[in-house]
Design an enzyme around this catalytic site. Structure first.
Site, short mmCIF file in Angstrom:
data_model
loop_
_atom_site.label_atom_id
_atom_site.label_comp_id
_atom_site.label_asym_id
_atom_site.label_seq_id
_atom_site.Cartn_x
_atom_site.Cartn_y
_atom_site.Cartn_z
CG HIS A 193 50.74 -43.06 -36.09
ND1 HIS A 193 50.12 -42.77 -34.42
CD2 HIS A 193 51.14 -41.86 -36.40
CE1 HIS A 193 51.00 -41.42 -34.60
NE2 HIS A 193 51.27 -40.92 -35.52
CD GLU B 54 44.05 -34.42 -36.69
OE1 GLU B 54 44.06 -33.96 -35.55
OE2 GLU B 54 45.02 -34.63 -37.35
#
Lengths: 345, 386
Positions: free
Chosen positions: A148, A79
Site C-alpha cells: 500500500h 479499478e
C-alpha cells in the site's frame, strides 16, 4: 499551456495575494473539484466510497449531497473496470475525475491507465483525446506495509502522454487540480495521505496554477535542493538545520514532474553550483535520476560536484515505524547529501 | 440482478408479413439486403488483398483478417443507428468498413500512410473513425470492454444528466471468445449491470482464442451467455453466419437496450476461415472442420437467399463483384501511392496542446486536418460549460 510556459512571468515563484484563510489539503482538493463541477457539467467524480461514504479519506465529503449520484458515482472495488469505463467516457467528451483510494491500487488498472489513456490520442491519429484526471494517495509513511506504499511516479513518469502533478501544500493542490480538470490530456494527480490533514493558506477566489511551473520555496546561494510532493517539507526542515551550519540552501518545489520546469532548476544550479535531488520513489530509473541527468547535461560546467540524490531505500517498504522512517528520504539523509555535495561532510 | 420492472427482450422471428407483401424471409427491402451482400463482399475482398499486401511486406506488424465473420459486423451495424458508438478488438477491419470507413483510409492505415484513418500511427489493430462513431480497434485482449461500458456511461450521462432527457443511444462492444476470460470483461459487465448502462457485449465466438479451442480455455463454453447472466445482463445467442438472423435479433436487442437503458450479452456463433493472424498455420484444427464451416459461408448463404427471393441473378452478382474488386484495387493503389507518414508526425498527437518538444495535435487528412481539435464537445456541439 504553451503560452503560459513561454511567458517569463510564470517563471517567478507563485505568490497568491489575499491568502488569509487556512484550510486542509483535502478541503482544497474538494474545493477545486466542486468549483469545476459547478462550472462544467461534463465533469464527474467516480471511485470507491466517494459518494455515500463521503470518501475513504473525506476528500469528497459532501459532494454527493451537492451533485447527486449521477455525478458522484460510487464504484465497486474494480479499478481496472472503472478506470477503463472512465476512459471510454472521456473519449466521448466527458471529463471524469477518477479517485484511487490509493495509487497503489492503480497497479491492477495498469492497462487502462497506461495503455489506453496516454496513447489514445496518438493511436487514433489525433481523433480521440482523453481529458481525464486520476487522483489519490501516493507514497509511504503511514505504516501500511509494502503493497500500500507505492510511489507510483517512479513507474508512471516513464510513459509519454501523461502529465504528472505532485502538489506539496493545500494552495497548490487547489490551483493545480483546477488546471488538471481543465486540461485536455490525461493527468495523474498524486496526493499524499500524510498531507491530507495539513492546513495551509488557500485563497477564496478562483485561481489556476499552470503545469510546468516550479516554485522556489526558499531562496539560497550554496546548494539547490529539488523535490516535489511531501518530501518538499523534509527539504525545508533540512534547509533550516543546514542554515545553522552555514549552508544556505535554495529549495525548489517542482510541483509537476511532467512537464518538468527545467529552466527554473538550471538557473538555480548555475547560481549555487551544487544540486541535491530528493525523490520519494526508488532510485533506479526514477524521476530523480532523470532530473539529475538533466542537471548534469545543462549545468555540466557549473557544477562543483556531481548531483546527489536522496530516495527511498531500494527495498520494499517496511512496516515497523522506525524502519519506515529510516527508509524514507528523510531530513537526515537530505542533510548528509547536501553536506557532501557542498564538501562540508 | 432481479429487475422485474424491465421485461426481457423478446428475440423471436418477426411478425408475419402484412397483407400485400410477399412471404419474403427478408426483414428488409431487397435493396438493403443487396447492400449487405455488397458490404460483405467488400470486407472479404479487402481482407484477401490485405493478405496479399502482407505477404508482399507492404503491411507490417500483426494483421488479423475477418474472413468468415462478415455477417456479424454487417448485421450488427445494420441494426444500429449512426450515432450509436462502437468499440472493438484488433480484428477490426470488418467493423471499420461496415461502419462506413472508406477502404482507402483503412488500407492506407495499414500501409503506414499519412492518408490512413489514424495517420499511420495505429496500424491494422487500431482503426479509429470519429465521423462514424468507431472508437477503435484495441490491441489488448478484453481491454475494449470497459471502454465500451464507458461509451455507454457517457451517452447516458449526456442524454440524462446534461440534457435532462431519456437515454437515446446504445453502445456495442465487440470481443472475441478469448476475451471472456479476461478480468476486465467481468469488471465491465458488473459495472454495466450496476449502473444500467446501455451497452451490448457481442462475443464473436469463433471457437478459438488464437490456437486454443474454446473448451480448453473457457468453462461453460457451450453457453457463453452464462458469463453475462451472473451480472444481470440480458442474453441472446445468435447464428453469426447468417446476416439476416444477426440483423433481426440484434435489432430487437438494440431497441430493447435503448428503451430500457440496460446491458446485454450476445453469444454470436461464427467461425474464422483463416488463421488467428497471418503467421498462423492452423495446426490446431482439422481441414475437415474448416470445410464444414466453409459450407456455412455467410456470403454464400445470403446469395442463395437473395437468388431464391428473385432479387439476385448471376449478372447482378458479377457486376457487384466487379465493382467491389475495383473499389479495393483502388484502395490498394491509393495506399501504395500515398505519402508515408512524415517524421514531423512523431511528436504530434502525444498531447492536445503543444508544449516542450510536443507539437500539439491535428485530425487526419480525411477529417480535414484541423489542429488541436481532438477534444470535441459532448452533447452534439453544445458546450458543456454551465
Amino acid at each position: 499551456m504553451s503560452a503560459v510556459m513561454s511567458n517569463p512571468l510564470f517563471r517567478e515563484p507563485l505568490t497568491i495575494a489575499g491568502a488569509a484563510r487556512e484550510i486542509e489539503f483535502r478541503d482544497a482538493v474538494r474545493e477545486a473539484m466542486c468549483e469545476e463541477m459547478r462550472r462544467d457539467k461534463r465533469v464527474y467524480l467516480l471511485g470507491e466510497e466517494v459518494a455515500q461514504y463521503d470518501g475513504a479519506y473525506k476528500v469528497s465529503k459532501g459532494m454527493l449531497a451537492e451533485f447527486g449520484a449521477a455525478r458522484v458515482v460510487d464504484t465497486p472495488i474494480s479499478e481496472s473496470g472503472f478506470s477503463g469505463m472512465a476512459i471510454g467516457s472521456a473519449m466521448l467528451g466527458l471529463r471524469p475525475i477518477v479517485e484511487f483510494m490509493s495509487w497503489s491500487f492503480s497497479l491492477v488498472a495498469a492497462d487502462p491507465i497506461l495503455n489506453n489513456a496516454p496513447k489514445m490520442l496518438y493511436m487514433s491519429g489525433g481523433q480521440y483525446g482523453c481529458p481525464i484526471v486520476f487522483r489519490g494517495n501516493d507514497g509511504a509513511g503511514g505504516q501500511l506495509g509494502s503493497t500500500h506504499s507505492w510511489s507510483v511516479e517512479g513507474l508512471f513518469s516513464n510513459v509519454p502522454g501523461v502529465k504528472i502533478v505532485i502538489p506539496s501544500n493545500p494552495a497548490d493542490a487547489k490551483g493545480l487540480m483546477k488546471t488538471a480538470i481543465r486540461d485536455d490530456d490525461p493527468v495523474f494527480f498524486l496526493e499524499s495521505e500524510r498531507l491530507l490533514s495539513m492546513k495551509g493558506h488557500v485563497p477564496e477566489g478562483e485561481y489556476l496554477i499552470p503545469f510546468g511551473h516550479a516554485a522556489i520555496r526558499r531562496a539560497g546561494k550554496d546548494c539547490t535542493i529539488c523535490s516535489w510532493g511531501r518530501p518538499v517539507h523534509f527539504c525545508m526542515e533540512a534547509a533550516e538545520i543546514l542554515a545553522n551550519e552555514g549552508i544556505d540552501c535554495e529549495v525548489i518545489d517542482l510541483r509537476t514532474i511532467r512537464p518538468l520546469d527545467l529552466p527554473t532548476v538550471v538557473a538555480s544550479v548555475r547560481k549555487t553550483s551544487a544540486a541535491v535531488v530528493v525523490d520519494q520513489s526508488w532510485s533506479f530509473a526514477s524521476p530523480g535520476s532523470e532530473l539529475a541527468a538533466q542537471i548534469h547535461r545543462h549545468c555540466f560546467d557549473d557544477l562543483d560536484n556531481f548531483v546527489h540524490r536522496v530516495h527511498s531505500d531500494d527495498v520494499p517498504t517496511p512496516y515497523a515505524v522506525a524502519l519506515e522512517q529510516e527508509y524514507l528520504p528523510n531530513v537526515r539523509k537530505i542533510c548528509e547529501a547536501v553536506r557532501s555535495a557542498t564538501y562540508r561532510a | 440482478m432481479k429487475d422485474p420492472t424491465v421485461p426481457m427482450p423478446q428475440v423471436a422471428p418477426p411478425a408475419a408479413p402484412t397483407a400485400g407483401t410477399s412471404a419474403s424471409s427478408l426483414p428488409v427491402s431487397a435493396s438493403t439486403a443487396l447492400q449487405w451482400l455488397r458490404e460483405m463482399h467488400l470486407i472479404r475482398e479487402f481482407e484477401v488483398r490485405c493478405m496479399q499486401s502482407y505477404q508482399e511486406k507492404k503491411i507490417g506488424g500483426f494483421c488479423h483478417v475477418y474472413i468468415g465473420q462478415e455477417a456479424v459486423a454487417v448485421g450488427c451495424v445494420a441494426a444500429m443507428q449512426p450515432q450509436d458508438p462502437i468499440v472493438t478488438a484488433y480484428r477490426d477491419h470488418g467493423h471499420a468498413l461496415a461502419r462506413g470507413m472508406s477502404a482507402r483510409a483503412c488500407m492506407a492505415e495499414m500501409y503506414g500512410r499519412a492518408s490512413g484513418c489514424a495517420k499511420g500511427k495505429g496500424g491494422s489493430m487500431h482503426m479509429f473513425d470519429r465521423p462514424n462513431n468507431l472508437f477503435g480497434g484495441h490491441g489488448i485482449v478484453g481491454a475494449q470492454t470497459p471502454l465500451g461500458a464507458g461509451l455507454a456511461f457517457a451517452t447516458k450521462y449526456e442524454d440524462e444528466v446534461m440534457l435532462g432527457g431519456k437515454n437515446r443511444r446504445v453502445s456495442l462492444s465487440f470481443l472475441g471468445d478469448g476475451a471472456v476470460n479476461q478480468g476486465a470483461f467481468y469488471e465491465a459487465m458488473n459495472l454495466a449491470g450496476l449502473l444500467h448502462l446501455p451497452v451490448i457485449f457481442i462475443v464473436e465466438n469463433n471457437g478459438y482464442s488464437m490456437g486454443t479451442a474454446i473448451h480448453r480455455g473457457t468453462t461453460m463454453s457451450h453457453d457463453l451467455c452464462v458469463k453475462g447472466r451472473a451480472h444481470g445482463l440480458r442474453e441472446v445467442t445468435i447464428d453469426g453466419m447468417d446476416v439476416v438472423s444477426v440483423y433481426r435479433d440484434m435489432s430487437v436487442l438494440v431497441e430493447w437496450c435503448r428503451e430500457h437503458s440496460r446491458p446485454a450479452i450476445v453469444d454470436m456463433n461464427c467461425y474464422r476461415f483463416k488463421g488467428h493472424s497471418m503467421s498462423d498455420p492452423r495446426k490446431y484444427r482439422t481441414r475437415e472442420e474448416e470445410a464444414h464451416h466453409e459450407s456455412r459461408d455467410p456470403i454464400i448463404n445470403l446469395e442463395r437467399l437473395l437468388a431464391g427471393e428473385g432479387v439476385l441473378d448471376d449478372a447482378k452478382l458479377a457486376t457487384m463483384l466487379k465493382d467491389v474488386r475495383e473499389e479495393v484495387r483502388d484502395a490498394v493503389t491509393f495506399a501504395n501511392d500515398s505519402e508515408a507518414t512524415p517524421s514531423d508526425e512523431l511528436y504530434k498527437d502525444v498531447f492536445v496542446e503543444p508544449w516542450g518538444r510536443y507539437t500539439g495535435s491535428s485530425l487526419p487528412s480525411y477529417m480535414g486536418g484541423a489542429t488541436n481539435a481532438c477534444t470535441f464537445r459532448a452533447t452534439d456541439g453544445k458546450e458543456g460549460l454551465v
